[in-house]
Scaffold this motif. Structure first.
Motif, PDB file in Angstrom:
ATOM      1  N   GLU A  53       1.750   7.479  -6.393  1.00 29.98           N
ATOM      2  CA  GLU A  53       0.751   8.484  -6.695  1.00 29.98           C
ATOM      3  C   GLU A  53       1.338   9.724  -6.284  1.00 29.98           C
ATOM      4  OE1 GLU A  53      -2.636   6.917  -4.586  1.00 29.98           O
ATOM      5  OE2 GLU A  53      -2.650   5.450  -5.803  1.00 29.98           O
ATOM      6  N   CYS A  54       2.453   9.973  -5.423  1.00 32.49           N
ATOM      7  CA  CYS A  54       3.107  11.207  -4.932  1.00 32.49           C
ATOM      8  C   CYS A  54       3.377  12.070  -5.835  1.00 32.49           C
ATOM      9  CB  CYS A  54       4.380  10.990  -4.118  1.00 32.49           C
ATOM     10  SG  CYS A  54       5.140  12.467  -3.306  1.00 32.49           S
ATOM     11  N   GLN A  55       2.760  13.479  -5.740  1.00 31.21           N
ATOM     12  CA  GLN A  55       2.942  14.397  -6.831  1.00 31.21           C
ATOM     13  C   GLN A  55       4.060  15.444  -6.329  1.00 31.21           C
ATOM     14  OE1 GLN A  55       1.606  14.489  -9.983  1.00 31.21           O
ATOM     15  NE2 GLN A  55       0.802  12.399  -9.173  1.00 31.21           N
ATOM     16  N   GLU A  56       4.041  15.868  -5.107  1.00 33.86           N
ATOM     17  CA  GLU A  56       5.033  16.789  -4.742  1.00 33.86           C
ATOM     18  C   GLU A  56       6.015  16.531  -3.470  1.00 33.86           C
ATOM     19  OE1 GLU A  56       2.165  20.191  -3.631  1.00 33.86           O
ATOM     20  OE2 GLU A  56       1.472  20.355  -5.459  1.00 33.86           O
ATOM     21  N   PHE A  77      10.331   9.686  18.744  1.00 34.66           N
ATOM     22  CA  PHE A  77       9.227  10.280  17.970  1.00 34.66           C
ATOM     23  C   PHE A  77       8.703   9.012  17.335  1.00 34.66           C
ATOM     24  CE2 PHE A  77      13.509  10.725  15.860  1.00 34.66           C
ATOM     25  CZ  PHE A  77      13.167  10.026  14.606  1.00 34.66           C
ATOM     26  N   ASP A  78       7.650   9.138  16.679  1.00 32.35           N
ATOM     27  CA  ASP A  78       6.681   8.135  16.269  1.00 32.35           C
ATOM     28  C   ASP A  78       7.101   7.945  14.697  1.00 32.35           C
ATOM     29  OD1 ASP A  78       5.563   7.566  18.633  1.00 32.35           O
ATOM     30  OD2 ASP A  78       3.866   9.072  18.315  1.00 32.35           O
ATOM     31  N   ARG A  79       6.902   6.769  14.218  1.00 33.48           N
ATOM     32  CA  ARG A  79       7.137   6.205  12.646  1.00 33.48           C
ATOM     33  C   ARG A  79       6.109   6.964  12.035  1.00 33.48           C
ATOM     34  NH1 ARG A  79      10.169   2.338  10.755  1.00 33.48           N
ATOM     35  NH2 ARG A  79      10.461   1.583  13.055  1.00 33.48           N
ATOM     36  N   THR A  80       6.209   7.580  11.209  1.00 36.56           N
ATOM     37  CA  THR A  80       5.223   8.426  10.349  1.00 36.56           C
ATOM     38  C   THR A  80       5.658   8.610   8.842  1.00 36.56           C
ATOM     39  OG1 THR A  80       4.832   9.622  12.315  1.00 36.56           O
ATOM     40  CG2 THR A  80       3.679  10.564  10.326  1.00 36.56           C
ATOM     41  N   ILE A  81       4.766   8.402   7.857  1.00 33.57           N
ATOM     42  CA  ILE A  81       5.031   8.700   6.427  1.00 33.57           C
ATOM     43  C   ILE A  81       3.781   9.620   6.015  1.00 33.57           C
ATOM     44  CG2 ILE A  81       5.146   7.787   4.193  1.00 33.57           C
ATOM     45  CD1 ILE A  81       6.234   5.153   5.514  1.00 33.57           C
ATOM     46  N   ILE A  82       3.950  10.754   5.500  1.00 35.12           N
ATOM     47  CA  ILE A  82       2.977  11.683   5.002  1.00 35.12           C
ATOM     48  C   ILE A  82       3.258  12.138   3.496  1.00 35.12           C
ATOM     49  CG2 ILE A  82       1.983  13.984   5.358  1.00 35.12           C
ATOM     50  CD1 ILE A  82       3.290  13.945   8.383  1.00 35.12           C
ATOM     51  N   VAL A  83       2.324  11.598   2.584  1.00 37.41           N
ATOM     52  CA  VAL A  83       2.453  11.767   1.300  1.00 37.41           C
ATOM     53  C   VAL A  83       1.629  12.996   0.840  1.00 37.41           C
ATOM     54  CG1 VAL A  83       2.186  10.874  -1.002  1.00 37.41           C
ATOM     55  CG2 VAL A  83       2.727   9.462   0.923  1.00 37.41           C
ATOM     56  N   ASP A  84       2.353  13.751  -0.051  1.00 35.31           N
ATOM     57  CA  ASP A  84       1.569  15.179  -0.263  1.00 35.31           C
ATOM     58  C   ASP A  84       0.753  15.922   0.602  1.00 35.31           C
ATOM     59  OD1 ASP A  84       2.812  14.775  -2.946  1.00 35.31           O
ATOM     60  OD2 ASP A  84       1.147  13.864  -3.675  1.00 35.31           O
ATOM     61  N   ARG A  85       0.977  15.558   1.893  1.00 34.69           N
ATOM     62  CA  ARG A  85       0.435  16.555   3.147  1.00 34.69           C
ATOM     63  C   ARG A  85      -1.311  16.181   3.001  1.00 34.69           C
ATOM     64  NH1 ARG A  85       3.450  21.496   5.306  1.00 34.69           N
ATOM     65  NH2 ARG A  85       5.463  21.070   4.533  1.00 34.69           N
ATOM     66  N   SER A  86      -1.800  15.085   2.265  1.00 32.49           N
ATOM     67  CA  SER A  86      -2.861  14.423   2.138  1.00 32.49           C
ATOM     68  C   SER A  86      -3.266  13.071   2.774  1.00 32.49           C
ATOM     69  CB  SER A  86      -3.445  14.436   0.534  1.00 32.49           C
ATOM     70  OG  SER A  86      -2.643  13.726   0.041  1.00 32.49           O
ATOM     71  N   THR A  87      -1.864  12.309   2.741  1.00 33.04           N
ATOM     72  CA  THR A  87      -2.335  10.842   3.399  1.00 33.04           C
ATOM     73  C   THR A  87      -1.123  10.813   4.442  1.00 33.04           C
ATOM     74  OG1 THR A  87      -3.369   9.975   1.486  1.00 33.04           O
ATOM     75  CG2 THR A  87      -2.668   8.362   2.784  1.00 33.04           C
ATOM     76  N   ALA A  88      -1.776  10.367   5.572  1.00 29.56           N
ATOM     77  CA  ALA A  88      -0.365   9.930   6.541  1.00 29.56           C
ATOM     78  C   ALA A  88      -0.517   8.358   6.912  1.00 29.56           C
ATOM     79  CB  ALA A  88      -0.815  10.637   7.682  1.00 29.56           C
ATOM     80  N   ARG A 100       0.782  -1.118  -0.021  1.00 32.52           N
ATOM     81  CA  ARG A 100       0.005  -0.054   0.066  1.00 32.52           C
ATOM     82  C   ARG A 100       0.888   1.221   0.077  1.00 32.52           C
ATOM     83  NH1 ARG A 100      -2.889   3.145  -1.900  1.00 32.52           N
ATOM     84  NH2 ARG A 100      -4.261   4.542  -0.737  1.00 32.52           N
ATOM     85  N   ILE A 101       1.909   1.248   0.754  1.00 34.58           N
ATOM     86  CA  ILE A 101       2.830   2.458   0.707  1.00 34.58           C
ATOM     87  C   ILE A 101       3.441   2.479  -0.720  1.00 34.58           C
ATOM     88  CG2 ILE A 101       5.242   3.354   1.728  1.00 34.58           C
ATOM     89  CD1 ILE A 101       4.596   2.069   4.258  1.00 34.58           C
ATOM     90  N   SER A 102       3.840   1.547  -1.279  1.00 33.74           N
ATOM     91  CA  SER A 102       4.343   1.557  -2.681  1.00 33.74           C
ATOM     92  C   SER A 102       3.222   2.248  -3.581  1.00 33.74           C
ATOM     93  CB  SER A 102       4.609   0.249  -3.244  1.00 33.74           C
ATOM     94  OG  SER A 102       5.777  -0.233  -2.586  1.00 33.74           O
ATOM     95  N   GLN A 103       2.022   2.075  -3.472  1.00 32.64           N
ATOM     96  CA  GLN A 103       1.202   2.439  -4.294  1.00 32.64           C
ATOM     97  C   GLN A 103       0.942   4.216  -3.999  1.00 32.64           C
ATOM     98  OE1 GLN A 103      -2.288   0.364  -3.108  1.00 32.64           O
ATOM     99  NE2 GLN A 103      -2.443  -0.615  -5.212  1.00 32.64           N
ATOM    100  N   LEU A 104       0.946   4.427  -2.631  1.00 37.57           N
ATOM    101  CA  LEU A 104       1.086   5.936  -2.373  1.00 37.57           C
ATOM    102  C   LEU A 104       2.189   6.628  -2.719  1.00 37.57           C
ATOM    103  CD1 LEU A 104      -0.170   5.868   1.409  1.00 37.57           C
ATOM    104  CD2 LEU A 104      -1.390   6.653  -0.428  1.00 37.57           C
TER     105      LEU A 104
END
Length: 314
Positions: free
Chosen positions: A130-133, A200-211, A123-127
């Motif tokens: 789709e990453c644009q920025e 700190f916590d493990r976090t991934i944020i894509v395009d500031r729209s999906t975390a 699922r992360i690979s899919q995100l």
């Protein structure tokens, strides 16, 4: 597809010029001279008629002013271009049902959980595709060597196509050769990586729209969050941590890998065992060992390990 005038064959070009030399007229059917190919002449005539460069006449065919033929062809191309633009404008609407089904399956209204490491990685690979920025990641913890090789194959294409990346590690990352190797590769292509000496916590944020955040302490489940307010809050936490984190010159740290390899060789580990222990490729380890052999004048790993006793860092 509209017929165009910009791809005349040599035979069509020659036949048109032959008609002009005959006063703009061509007998019907085209006369075949000695050694000429009457079939080719017939095909050339058909092509010129299709383009409007010849018109049928009482005694054969007449050459048409290319300007007039060009105007008609240009009008046809403009019409085709307009039809293609209309199709392009309507394409999102045509795909809307599939888009809605995709969103329902992968995102949901606010968040959903994914179980299992393979499913999470998929699922992360899919995100990332789709990453644009921009990609923001906070990566504490001990799983670097397992995840960095596939991460490199995903992250470099993002950077090389103009997307931005910022990552926060804890200081222990600087002592991991696999992390140093990864960080050196991505920072050369514009990624920015800092170290933060606090939890700190493990976090991934894509395009500031999906975390993406861990949903279990063993990281075997993850929550994929699309709620705007929640994602904005996670972005704010990341920016706070980023402002407190220290910048690192990752290009200045690769010697640490050589130091660790030296220590493990002195302890008698094989090349493959060292690669596994440090999370490096065997090719990288082999290159370090080759340089050490030259330095110590050793022909075998046994000789090298013997001559390096006392140099290892344990």
């Amino acid at each position: 597809m509209a017929v165009t005038a910009d791809d005349l064959t040599p035979a069509e070009h020659a036949l048109y010029l032959a008609a002009l030399s005959n006063g703009g007229h061509l007998a019907a059917p085209p006369a075949a001279g000695p050694g000429a190919d009457s079939g080719a002449d017939s095909a050339a005539l058909a092509g010129l008629l299709a383009r409007g460069l010849f018109a049928p006449g009482a005694a054969g065919y007449a050459a048409v002013d290319p300007r007039a033929a060009g105007d008609r062809l240009a009008a046809g191309l403009r019409g085709e271009a307009t039809r293609l633009l209309v199709r392009a404008e309507n394409l999102p609407d045509a795909l809307a049902p599939l888009t809605a089904a995709y969103d329902a399956a992968h995102q949901g209204p606010e968040s959903h959980h994914v179980e299992g490491r393979d499913a999470i990685r998929h699922r992360i690979s899919q995100l990332l595709a789709e990453c644009q920025e921009e990609l923001l990641t906070a990566q504490p913890g001990p799983h670097w060597a397992v995840t960095l090789e596939p991460a490199l194959s995903q992250d470099l294409p993002l950077l090389m196509t103009g997307r931005r990346m910022r990552t926060i590690y804890q200081p222990a990352a600087r002592r991991r050769p696999a992390v140093v190797e990864y960080a050196g590769a991505v920072t050369r292509h514009g990624s920015r990586i800092r170290l933060l000496d606090e939890p700190f916590d493990r976090t991934i944020i894509v395009d500031r729209s999906t975390a993406v955040v861990s949903a279990r302490s063993d990281h075997g489940a993850a929550a994929f969050i699309t709620d705007r307010a929640t994602v904005a809050a996670l972005v704010a936490v990341f920016e706070r941590d980023w402002s407190r984190a220290a910048a690192v010159d990752w290009s200045a740290t690769p010697h640490r890998a050589a130091t660790r390899i030296t220590g493990l060789l002195a302890r008698g580990l094989t090349q493959g065992a060292i690669a596994t222990r440090l999370g490096l490729s065997e090719r990288t380890v082999a290159a370090h060992i080759a340089r050490l052999r030259d330095r110590h004048g050793a022909q075998t790993l046994f000789q090298l390990g013997w001559r390096m006793r006392g140099e290892g860092d344990g």
